[in-house]
Design a protein around this motif. Structure first.
Motif, PDB file in Angstrom:
ATOM      1  N   PRO A  86      27.798  38.081  36.504  1.00 46.94           N
ATOM      2  CA  PRO A  86      29.044  37.740  37.227  1.00 46.94           C
ATOM      3  C   PRO A  86      30.250  38.410  36.598  1.00 46.94           C
ATOM      4  O   PRO A  86      30.332  38.596  35.388  1.00 46.94           O
ATOM      5  CB  PRO A  86      29.108  36.216  37.103  1.00 46.94           C
ATOM      6  CG  PRO A  86      28.289  35.894  35.895  1.00 46.94           C
ATOM      7  CD  PRO A  86      27.199  36.901  35.850  1.00 46.94           C
ATOM      8  N   HIS A  87      31.188  38.803  37.419  1.00 50.48           N
ATOM      9  CA  HIS A  87      32.441  39.450  37.003  1.00 50.48           C
ATOM     10  C   HIS A  87      33.603  38.580  37.425  1.00 50.48           C
ATOM     11  O   HIS A  87      33.492  37.719  38.298  1.00 50.48           O
ATOM     12  CB  HIS A  87      32.559  40.838  37.634  1.00 50.48           C
ATOM     13  CG  HIS A  87      31.451  41.783  37.244  1.00 50.48           C
ATOM     14  ND1 HIS A  87      31.466  42.542  36.091  1.00 50.48           N
ATOM     15  CD2 HIS A  87      30.258  42.076  37.872  1.00 50.48           C
ATOM     16  CE1 HIS A  87      30.372  43.273  36.018  1.00 50.48           C
ATOM     17  NE2 HIS A  87      29.606  43.005  37.097  1.00 50.48           N
ATOM     18  N   ASP A  88      34.714  38.861  36.814  1.00 48.76           N
ATOM     19  CA  ASP A  88      35.929  38.134  37.146  1.00 48.76           C
ATOM     20  C   ASP A  88      36.522  38.712  38.432  1.00 48.76           C
ATOM     21  O   ASP A  88      36.755  39.927  38.537  1.00 48.76           O
ATOM     22  CB  ASP A  88      36.956  38.235  36.006  1.00 48.76           C
ATOM     23  CG  ASP A  88      36.445  37.563  34.737  1.00 48.76           C
ATOM     24  OD1 ASP A  88      35.608  36.653  34.881  1.00 48.76           O
ATOM     25  OD2 ASP A  88      36.872  37.957  33.632  1.00 48.76           O
ATOM     26  N   VAL A  89      36.785  37.829  39.392  1.00 51.68           N
ATOM     27  CA  VAL A  89      37.355  38.251  40.683  1.00 51.68           C
ATOM     28  C   VAL A  89      38.827  37.918  40.673  1.00 51.68           C
ATOM     29  O   VAL A  89      39.211  36.756  40.509  1.00 51.68           O
ATOM     30  CB  VAL A  89      36.653  37.529  41.864  1.00 51.68           C
ATOM     31  CG1 VAL A  89      37.273  37.960  43.188  1.00 51.68           C
ATOM     32  CG2 VAL A  89      35.156  37.841  41.848  1.00 51.68           C
ATOM     33  N   LYS A  90      39.661  38.947  40.829  1.00 49.10           N
ATOM     34  CA  LYS A  90      41.103  38.768  40.833  1.00 49.10           C
ATOM     35  C   LYS A  90      41.612  38.774  42.268  1.00 49.10           C
ATOM     36  O   LYS A  90      41.044  39.393  43.146  1.00 49.10           O
ATOM     37  CB  LYS A  90      41.778  39.877  40.031  1.00 49.10           C
ATOM     38  CG  LYS A  90      41.384  39.868  38.555  1.00 49.10           C
ATOM     39  CD  LYS A  90      42.074  41.002  37.812  1.00 49.10           C
ATOM     40  CE  LYS A  90      41.676  40.989  36.324  1.00 49.10           C
ATOM     41  NZ  LYS A  90      42.340  42.089  35.582  1.00 49.10           N
ATOM     42  N   ILE A 127      32.134  29.757  46.047  1.00 50.14           N
ATOM     43  CA  ILE A 127      32.944  30.974  45.860  1.00 50.14           C
ATOM     44  C   ILE A 127      32.311  31.769  44.735  1.00 50.14           C
ATOM     45  O   ILE A 127      32.150  31.281  43.620  1.00 50.14           O
ATOM     46  CB  ILE A 127      34.402  30.628  45.531  1.00 50.14           C
ATOM     47  CG1 ILE A 127      35.010  29.797  46.676  1.00 50.14           C
ATOM     48  CG2 ILE A 127      35.216  31.879  45.284  1.00 50.14           C
ATOM     49  CD1 ILE A 127      36.411  29.292  46.363  1.00 50.14           C
ATOM     50  N   SER A 128      31.966  33.038  45.030  1.00 50.53           N
ATOM     51  CA  SER A 128      31.342  33.906  44.028  1.00 50.53           C
ATOM     52  C   SER A 128      32.406  34.742  43.352  1.00 50.53           C
ATOM     53  O   SER A 128      33.363  35.200  43.991  1.00 50.53           O
ATOM     54  CB  SER A 128      30.300  34.811  44.708  1.00 50.53           C
ATOM     55  OG  SER A 128      29.747  35.694  43.764  1.00 50.53           O
ATOM     56  N   LYS A 129      32.257  34.968  42.060  1.00 54.43           N
ATOM     57  CA  LYS A 129      33.176  35.787  41.274  1.00 54.43           C
ATOM     58  C   LYS A 129      32.708  37.220  41.132  1.00 54.43           C
ATOM     59  O   LYS A 129      33.360  38.032  40.473  1.00 54.43           O
ATOM     60  CB  LYS A 129      33.356  35.164  39.888  1.00 54.43           C
ATOM     61  CG  LYS A 129      34.007  33.784  39.910  1.00 54.43           C
ATOM     62  CD  LYS A 129      34.207  33.254  38.508  1.00 54.43           C
ATOM     63  CE  LYS A 129      34.864  31.880  38.533  1.00 54.43           C
ATOM     64  NZ  LYS A 129      35.106  31.342  37.155  1.00 54.43           N
ATOM     65  N   ILE A 130      31.553  37.542  41.731  1.00 48.25           N
ATOM     66  CA  ILE A 130      31.019  38.913  41.645  1.00 48.25           C
ATOM     67  C   ILE A 130      31.729  39.775  42.687  1.00 48.25           C
ATOM     68  O   ILE A 130      31.796  39.408  43.860  1.00 48.25           O
ATOM     69  CB  ILE A 130      29.498  38.909  41.889  1.00 48.25           C
ATOM     70  CG1 ILE A 130      28.808  37.983  40.867  1.00 48.25           C
ATOM     71  CG2 ILE A 130      28.947  40.319  41.816  1.00 48.25           C
ATOM     72  CD1 ILE A 130      27.329  37.789  41.134  1.00 48.25           C
ATOM     73  N   PRO A 131      32.321  40.915  42.300  1.00 49.88           N
ATOM     74  CA  PRO A 131      32.998  41.766  43.300  1.00 49.88           C
ATOM     75  C   PRO A 131      31.977  42.420  44.241  1.00 49.88           C
ATOM     76  O   PRO A 131      30.842  42.674  43.875  1.00 49.88           O
ATOM     77  CB  PRO A 131      33.733  42.811  42.440  1.00 49.88           C
ATOM     78  CG  PRO A 131      32.937  42.868  41.176  1.00 49.88           C
ATOM     79  CD  PRO A 131      32.389  41.472  40.939  1.00 49.88           C
TER      80      PRO A 131
END
Length: 388
Positions: A14-18, A132-136
Motif C-alpha cells: 500500500p502507498h500513501d494516497v494524497k 477506501i484504498s490508499k494504493i494509487p
C-alpha cells in the motif's frame, strides 16, 4: 494461529494516497469600456418616416329621406295583447331545492379512519462502511508501453491506362447469326388463287337524298385578329436587386476561413493488399464440367424439306360463284328542283328593332328623376307624364 499470505498482499504494497490539487479559477477582471451594441443592420438601414395609410374603402353613399320612419311593425299594429291575469300552474313543484345548511364534504371513510400521521420505522440493516484504498491507480497499459509510432509511407497513385481502339473491324455477327443460317431451299409459295371482285353492270351512284335536299349554307369567315410584332426594349435591363445596391460588404472584401488546412500524407508506393487469409487460403483450380446431353435417336433425312402442308398438297381451286342480286334497281337522278324554303317561322316572323333596357343608363333618356325611396332606390318617371 497461522497467517496466510496471498500473492496479492505480498506483491502489492500500500502507498500513501494524497488528495488531488485543484487549479484555482482565474479571477474575473471587469472591463471599464462600454460595449458597442451597433449591428450591421443598424448601420446600413435607412429609416423612413411612418405615415398612416389612407383607407381603400369606397365612398359611402347615404340616401336621406324626408319621410318619418314608423317603428311600429305590422304584428304590433294588428295584434293587441289581451288584459287577462296569468293562470297558476297545475303541475306540482317537484324541482330540486338545495338545502340551506353548509355541506362539510366528509365521507364515511374519513369519519371511521382518521389520519394518525407518519410512522417512524427503525432500519435493521447492518452498517457497511465504505472501503477506501490508499494504493494509487496504475494507468499504464501494455499498449502504452509497447506502442511504437511508425511514419506513414507515401500513397501509391495508380496511373490510368489510355484506351486503344481495336484495329479489327466489327463484323456485326452474333453467335445466333453464325450458327443458324437457315435451311437450303426456296421460300414457300402460296397456292391460293387471287381474289377478283364480280363485275356489275350498274354504275355506283354517289348522290343520296340527303345530299340532294340539304345543301350546305354559305358560312361567313371567322374574324382573326393579327398579332402585334414584339419589339424588344432598347434600354438594357438592370439585374441588380435592392439588397445588392443598398447592402454591400462593410469591409470591402469577403470573409476568409481561419480553419487550418488538413495535412494529408500521400503515399506513392503500391498498396499491399495481401493478407493472412489470402496467403493461407488459395483459390482452387476448378473447371466447369461439360453438360451431359442424351444421344439423339431421331435420324434426320438427307434431302431438304419441301415445306408443303397438307392443305397445300390437297387444295383444289374452285371458280367463284356469283350470286344473283334481287335488290330493286335504283331510279335515275331526279331533276334539280329548288327546295321550297317556306316554313311557318319564315312566313309569320316579323323583325323588330332591338330595344335597350333603360336601367343600363345612368340618366335614362325619356325619363326624369323624381325621388329616392326609403330602400335607397332611385325613382324615375316618363318625361311625358306630369309630376303629381
Amino acid at each position: 494461529m497461522t497467517t496466510v499470505l496471498w500473492a496479492n498482499r505480498r506483491d502489492y504494497v500500500p502507498h500513501d494516497v494524497k488528495p488531488i490539487k485543484l487549479r484555482p479559477p482565474d479571477q474575473y477582471v471587469r472591463n471599464n469600456e462600454n460595449m458597442d451594441t451597433l449591428s450591421t443592420y443598424k448601420q446600413d438601414y435607412n429609416a423612413y418616416p411612418i405615415n398612416r395609410v389612407p383607407p381603400c374603402l369606397p365612398k359611402e353613399q347615404n340616401y336621406a329621406s324626408d319621410e318619418k320612419m314608423t317603428t311600429i311593425p305590422t304584428y304590433k299594429g294588428d295584434y293587441v295583447a289581451w288584459n287577462q291575469p296569468k293562470r297558476d300552474m297545475i303541475k306540482p313543484d317537484t324541482a330540486y331545492h338545495p338545502p340551506d345548511e353548509k355541506f362539510d364534504h366528509r365521507t364515511t371513510v374519513q369519519d371511521a379512519y382518521p389520519y394518525k400521521g407518519p410512522v417512524v420505522t427503525k432500519s435493521c440493516k447492518p452498517f457497511q462502511a465504505p472501503h477506501i484504498s490508499k494504493i494509487p491507480l496504475e494507468d499504464m497499459t501494455n499498449y502504452k508501453l509497447n506502442y511504437v509510432s511508425h511514419p506513414l509511407a507515401k500513397r501509391y497513385v495508380h496511373a490510368p491506362v489510355p484506351f486503344k481502339p481495336s484495329d479489327v473491324p466489327f463484323d456485326g455477327l452474333t453467335t445466333h447469326n453464325l450458327s443458324y443460317k437457315g435451311l437450303a431451299g426456296q421460300p414457300a409459295k402460296s397456292f391460293k388463287p387471287p381474289y377478283k371482285l364480280p363485275e356489275q353492270d350498274n354504275p355506283f351512284v354517289g348522290t343520296t337524298e340527303f345530299r340532294e335536299k340539304f345543301q350546305t349554307w354559305p358560312a361567313p369567315t371567322f374574324f382573326t385578329r393579327k398579332r402585334e410584332v414584339y419589339t424588344p426594349p432598347k434600354i438594357k435591363m438592370d439585374l441588380k436587386t435592392s439588397v445588392q445596391i443598398h447592402y454591400g460588404n462593410p469591409h470591402g472584401r469577403p470573409a476568409t476561413s481561419c480553419k487550418p488546412l488538413a495535412h494529408v500524407q500521400k503515399s506513392t508506393d503500391p498498396f499491399n493488399h495481401r493478407s493472412t487469409m489470402k496467403d493461407d487460403y488459395q483459390p482452387w483450380h476448378y473447371a466447369k464440367p461439360n453438360a451431359i446431353l442424351p444421344k439423339s435417336t431421331i435420324t434426320l433425312p438427307v434431302e431438304p424439306m419441301d415445306t408443303l402442308t397438307t392443305f397445300q398438297t390437297h387444295y383444289v381451286p374452285h371458280p367463284l360463284s356469283v350470286t344473283k342480286s334481287f335488290k330493286p334497281r335504283v331510279p335515275g337522278p331526279k331533276p334539280q328542283v329548288p327546295f321550297a324554303q317556306e316554313t311557318t317561322y319564315a312566313t309569320s316572323y316579323t323583325s323588330k328593332k332591338p330595344v335597350m333596357c333603360p336601367a343600363a343608363f345612368k340618366e335614362p333618356p325619356g325619363y326624369v328623376f323624381e325621388k329616392v325611396d326609403k330602400d335607397g332606390h332611385r325613382r324615375f318617371r316618363p318625361a311625358s307624364v306630369a309630376k303629381s
